[in-house]
Design a protein around this motif. Structure first.
Motif, PDB file in Angstrom:
ATOM      1  N   ALA A  38       9.064   8.099 -11.143  1.00  0.00           N
ATOM      2  CA  ALA A  38       9.047   7.289  -9.926  1.00  0.00           C
ATOM      3  C   ALA A  38       7.601   6.975  -9.556  1.00  0.00           C
ATOM      4  CB  ALA A  38       9.704   8.051  -8.789  1.00  0.00           C
ATOM      5  N   PRO A  39       7.400   5.896  -8.825  1.00  0.00           N
ATOM      6  CA  PRO A  39       6.026   5.599  -8.394  1.00  0.00           C
ATOM      7  C   PRO A  39       5.526   6.676  -7.437  1.00  0.00           C
ATOM      8  CG  PRO A  39       7.588   3.994  -7.498  1.00  0.00           C
ATOM      9  CD  PRO A  39       8.353   4.899  -8.398  1.00  0.00           C
ATOM     10  N   CYS A  40       4.250   6.912  -7.484  1.00  0.00           N
ATOM     11  CA  CYS A  40       3.649   7.911  -6.596  1.00  0.00           C
ATOM     12  C   CYS A  40       3.739   7.428  -5.155  1.00  0.00           C
ATOM     13  CB  CYS A  40       2.183   8.143  -6.964  1.00  0.00           C
ATOM     14  SG  CYS A  40       2.002   8.855  -8.585  1.00  0.00           S
ATOM     15  N   PRO A  41       4.049   8.319  -4.232  1.00  0.00           N
ATOM     16  CA  PRO A  41       4.129   7.899  -2.835  1.00  0.00           C
ATOM     17  C   PRO A  41       2.732   7.684  -2.260  1.00  0.00           C
ATOM     18  CG  PRO A  41       4.537  10.239  -3.005  1.00  0.00           C
ATOM     19  CD  PRO A  41       4.395   9.712  -4.412  1.00  0.00           C
ATOM     20  N   LEU A  42       2.428   6.459  -1.944  1.00  0.00           N
ATOM     21  CA  LEU A  42       1.138   6.128  -1.363  1.00  0.00           C
ATOM     22  C   LEU A  42       1.350   5.634   0.055  1.00  0.00           C
ATOM     23  CD1 LEU A  42      -0.463   4.195  -4.351  1.00  0.00           C
ATOM     24  CD2 LEU A  42      -0.818   6.577  -3.711  1.00  0.00           C
ATOM     25  N   LYS A  43       0.521   6.122   0.955  1.00  0.00           N
ATOM     26  CA  LYS A  43       0.608   5.656   2.336  1.00  0.00           C
ATOM     27  C   LYS A  43      -0.041   4.288   2.428  1.00  0.00           C
ATOM     28  CE  LYS A  43       0.506  10.207   4.439  1.00  0.00           C
ATOM     29  NZ  LYS A  43      -0.200  11.098   5.360  1.00  0.00           N
ATOM     30  N   ARG A  44       0.575   3.425   3.215  1.00  0.00           N
ATOM     31  CA  ARG A  44      -0.007   2.103   3.416  1.00  0.00           C
ATOM     32  C   ARG A  44      -1.138   2.211   4.419  1.00  0.00           C
ATOM     33  NH1 ARG A  44       4.123  -2.768   3.128  1.00  0.00           N
ATOM     34  NH2 ARG A  44       5.209  -2.118   1.268  1.00  0.00           N
ATOM     35  N   ARG A  45      -2.211   1.518   4.126  1.00  0.00           N
ATOM     36  CA  ARG A  45      -3.333   1.474   5.060  1.00  0.00           C
ATOM     37  C   ARG A  45      -3.055   0.396   6.089  1.00  0.00           C
ATOM     38  NH1 ARG A  45      -8.881   0.806   2.135  1.00  0.00           N
ATOM     39  NH2 ARG A  45      -8.062  -1.262   2.211  1.00  0.00           N
ATOM     40  N   GLU A  46      -3.349   0.719   7.317  1.00  0.00           N
ATOM     41  CA  GLU A  46      -3.217  -0.290   8.348  1.00  0.00           C
ATOM     42  C   GLU A  46      -4.494  -1.109   8.346  1.00  0.00           C
ATOM     43  OE1 GLU A  46      -1.997   1.033  12.177  1.00  0.00           O
ATOM     44  OE2 GLU A  46      -0.693   2.556  11.321  1.00  0.00           O
TER      45      GLU A  46
END
Length: 56
Positions: A38-46
């Motif tokens: 699965a793709p690595c969980p990356l937080k979205r930057r605001e």
């Protein structure tokens, strides 16, 4: 008289062979291999309004 810290001949010395072996061993010990399906969980930057661009 100039000091040389590198080899002045094209031949590989015993010291250089030893150092190459040590460098390879140290590099392999520091290497981490990851496997995932699965793709690595990356937080979205605001983004701030000044850096955001308008989408057509």
């Amino acid at each position: 008289m100039a000091k040389f810290f590198a080899s002045t001949t094209p031949e590989i010395s015993e010291r250089e062979k030893h150092n190459m072996e040590r460098a390879r061993k140290i590099a392999s010990q520091g290497m981490v291999l990851l496997s995932t399906t699965a793709p690595c969980p990356l937080k979205r930057r605001e983004t701030s309004p000044s850096s955001a661009t308008a989408a057509g």
